[in-house]
Write an enzyme that holds these catalytic residues in place. Structure first.
Site, PDB file in Angstrom:
ATOM      1  CG  PHE A 291      -1.986  -1.038   1.231  1.00  0.00           C
ATOM      2  CD1 PHE A 291      -1.683  -2.391   1.296  1.00  0.00           C
ATOM      3  CD2 PHE A 291      -3.319  -0.660   1.158  1.00  0.00           C
ATOM      4  CE1 PHE A 291      -2.692  -3.350   1.280  1.00  0.00           C
ATOM      5  CE2 PHE A 291      -4.340  -1.607   1.148  1.00  0.00           C
ATOM      6  CZ  PHE A 291      -4.025  -2.956   1.205  1.00  0.00           C
ATOM      7  CG  ASP A 292       3.512   1.609  -3.209  1.00  0.00           C
ATOM      8  OD1 ASP A 292       4.293   1.085  -2.400  1.00  0.00           O
ATOM      9  OD2 ASP A 292       3.322   1.160  -4.335  1.00  0.00           O
ATOM     10  CE1 TYR A 376       6.803  -2.450  -9.930  1.00  0.00           C
ATOM     11  CE2 TYR A 376       6.142  -0.506 -11.135  1.00  0.00           C
ATOM     12  CZ  TYR A 376       6.197  -1.872 -11.018  1.00  0.00           C
ATOM     13  OH  TYR A 376       5.632  -2.660 -11.985  1.00  0.00           O
ATOM     14  CG  HIS A 428       0.896  -1.341 -10.424  1.00  0.00           C
ATOM     15  ND1 HIS A 428       2.029  -0.932  -9.759  1.00  0.00           N
ATOM     16  CD2 HIS A 428       1.315  -2.265 -11.324  1.00  0.00           C
ATOM     17  CE1 HIS A 428       3.078  -1.580 -10.227  1.00  0.00           C
ATOM     18  NE2 HIS A 428       2.686  -2.400 -11.181  1.00  0.00           N
TER      19      HIS A 428
HETATM   20 CO    CO Z   1       4.034  -3.294 -12.388  1.00  0.00          CO
END
Ligand code: CO
Length: 634
Positions: A291-292, A376, A428
């Site tokens: 959970f960014d 990422y 995502h």
């Molecule tokens: Co990806």
């Protein structure tokens, strides 16, 4: 200063010192976030030039010794505490300091060194990278009683190569972030290290191409925007740039000057959550989901674009003022980038009989920020256009989260991208909160479905179709998914304000690419991310309903946020409404996504739809720059 401008560095420090003076901070307290406590909306809307408003701060704190979260609201103007609240049983977002300290805790652990020796044949930890990953919540009692990370570890071959190419698959240290100690090492057998490097930095990629000639953007008279603090005016648009540790870049009070009338469109636009669930059930991979926003803080992970921004033209940067978890000043220089871009043709028509082509170039204003969440990267790009369009484009790039396979094995739930290295399938999901105030706060959302008409005597050639706009009356009625069969869109209208043809003024929500979640509803991550159950949600405006997965998704047992609020089924017609949009990218990785992934794009568009009398870009003059066009053909 506009009352919605983010806290200055001095104000952040003021908030910290008020809490310290009041004895609310001990040696085990961490500042999770210090952000602007926004003034009430009605006061902002009735603001007159020269009005001053009290500045307030909202602070989230966590005491490691007490394993307890606190929230404080402070008046910076009056130097006082307005509200102090203990929030029991929750884990707020992990701080950057905890990321760094967690890595050190693992590297210094004797147990980890011994395991490293067993798995990789070395106890030299100097080449090991430890990425904090929240332990999440899988129903184990410790998931809800401790502040926990279960990091992923990698072994570089030398100090500067891409360590993500060599995951240490069989080792998962578990770190208690309160004591900042490794409490155990989970082992899943000894796995090989993938044999090949995967590098992308210029010094390691030989034979860089040499046939790229310079391409420069010249703006000899400067940019067309004006900036005052965090307030921006660009052509007919005006808005305030916001930034917080959790949400990152936000836009506020977005307005358009329509022939002298300053019209409100969006009061607040923000990313509220995102979750990356992985689809591999293997023992080393099954707990992977991030959970960014709620676990890591999109603003906390923001890049300083001083160190790397590839935008062209005249760039205006804005700093983000945060603080470390101990309350020390932390300014992310150039966290936000703003510039203008040429965007091809805005419109064109040639009157064939008159031989008079009229063509206008489109220019857009780009407001962007990039965050690095461990492997990422996410770029958030808001665009404003001359025809009244507003767009959000998210760019997904960086390095895939990878897994290891023994020689000769192929993955069922992923793609081989290098020998013994595979990238698991994943999705995502982003959620964006759009608080529309179209010409006032009382708005209605319509779900617009395009349907073929009945086949009867009025439709003899069976060609008829029409748009059916259904006003959304309650929260439960509003829950909906995209529908290709009816080319479904949504329209936000103000029923009280009529346009030139007597219809309510409106803006259309045009979805882009999207996905539905692939995991079962019983998957642990889905219990915590109920906002993925529908693409569209509508709620009545509440100051404290800000985050789609609730205020504290880190290690939560789930059930918070949009599903819980909308279960009340509150009326949402002709009132101050908030439109929430969930959009997903299903990522079946490709070898071409390695070693670094070319940006993938995802987003949506807001288009005026009866908001203006006519094409608002009708008055854009022809470009002067004919002389800049040179023919390359002889
Ligand atoms: Co990806």
């Amino acid at each position: 200063m506009h009352p919605l401008e983010p806290l200055t560095a001095a104000e952040v420090q003021q908030a910290v010192s008020i809490l310290k003076q009041l004895g609310r901070v001990t040696s085990t307290t961490r500042f999770v976030s210090v952000t602007l406590h926004e003034p009430p909306k009605d006061r902002v809307h009735s603001l007159k030039t020269g009005d001053a408003m009290d500045r307030e701060a909202f602070v989230v704190l966590f005491d490691n010794a007490l394993n307890s979260c606190f929230e404080a609201t402070l008046s910076l103007t009056k130097q006082s505490l307005i509200l102090w609240k203990h929030i029991p049983g929750v884990q707020p977002t992990m701080t950057i300091d905890e990321q760094v300290e967690c890595e050190q805790a693992v590297l210094q652990s004797a147990e980890f060194k011994a395991a490293l020796k067993k798995h990789c044949g070395t106890d030299d930890t100097s080449l090991v990278m430890v990425d904090i990953w929240s332990a999440g919540n899988y129903g184990d009692p410790e998931d809800s009683s401790l502040r926990l990370a279960r990091p992923l570890c990698f072994l570089r071959t030398d100090p500067t190569d891409n360590g993500y190419a060599r995951p240490i698959e069989g080792l998962r240290p578990v770190v208690d972030l309160n004591s900042m100690k490794v409490i155990r090492i989970e082992e899943f057998g000894v796995w090989p290290l993938p044999p090949e490097p995967g590098n992308y930095s210029a010094d390691r990629v030989p034979n860089q191409r040499t046939d790229i000639k310079p391409l420069e953007i010249l703006q000899p008279e400067g940019p067309s925007f004006e900036v005052d603090g965090y307030q921006v005016r660009w052509q007919k648009w005006s808005f305030v740039i916001g930034f917080s540790a959790r949400e990152g870049l936000t836009l506020h009070h977005l307005r358009y000057n329509d022939n002298g009338e300053d019209r409100s469109i969006l009061y607040r636009a923000s990313l509220t959550e995102m979750v990356v669930p992985y689809g591999d059930p293997g023992p080393t991979q099954r707990r992977k989901n991030a959970f960014d926003v709620g676990e890591y803080g999109m603003g906390m992970c923001a890049n300083s674009l001083e160190l790397g921004c590839d935008c062209l033209g005249l760039i205006r940067y804005f700093d983000a003022h945060l603080c470390t978890s101990r309350g020390e000043p932390l300014t992310v220089k150039n966290a936000i980038c703003m510039h203008e871009e040429d965007f091809g043709i805005l419109w064109k028509h040639t009157d064939r009989r008159l031989g008079t082509p009229e063509v206008r170039r489109s220019r857009r204003l780009v407001i962007s920020s990039v965050s690095t969440v461990e492997n990422y990267e996410y770029g958030f790009f808001w665009y404003l256009y001359q025809d009244g369009n507003i767009q959000l484009e998210i760019k997904l790039t960086g390095i895939l989260s990878l897994g290891v396979l023994p020689e000769g094995q192929k993955p069922r739930y992923g793609t081989m991208i290098a020998p013994q290295l595979y990238a698991p399938v994943h999705q995502h999901f982003f959620n964006v909160r759009l608080d529309f105030d179209l010409d006032g706060v009382a708005n209605t959302v319509q779900q617009v479905d395009i349907v073929p008409d009945n086949i009867d005597e009025k439709n003899p050639f069976e060609n008829a179709f029409l748009a059916k706009a259904q006003p959304v009356a309650t929260e439960k009625q509003a829950r909906a998914n995209l529908c290709l069969e009816t080319a479904r869109t949504w329209k936000i209208i103000n029923p009280q304000v009529r346009n030139a043809v007597g219809e309510p003024v409106g803006y259309k929500f045009m979805p882009g690419d999207n996905s539905l979640p692939m995991a079962s509803k019983n998957a642990w991550w889905r219990k915590r991310a109920g906002f993925v159950d529908h693409h569209v949600w509508v709620t009545p405006f509440r100051d404290d309903e800000r985050y789609a997965a609730g205020d504290f998704p880190n290690q939560s047992g789930g059930g918070d946020g949009l599903p819980a609020w909308t279960a009340q089924d509150r009326p949402v017609e002709n009132t101050d409404v908030v439109f929430w949009y969930t959009f997903g990218h299903t990522h079946i990785p490709r070898p071409e996504d390695y070693p670094v992934m070319p940006a993938a794009y995802l987003g949506f568009l807001l288009k005026p739809n009866g908001f203006f009398k006519e094409n608002p870009g009708n008055d854009v003059p022809p470009s002067a720059g004919k002389s800049q066009q040179k023919s390359c053909c002889h």
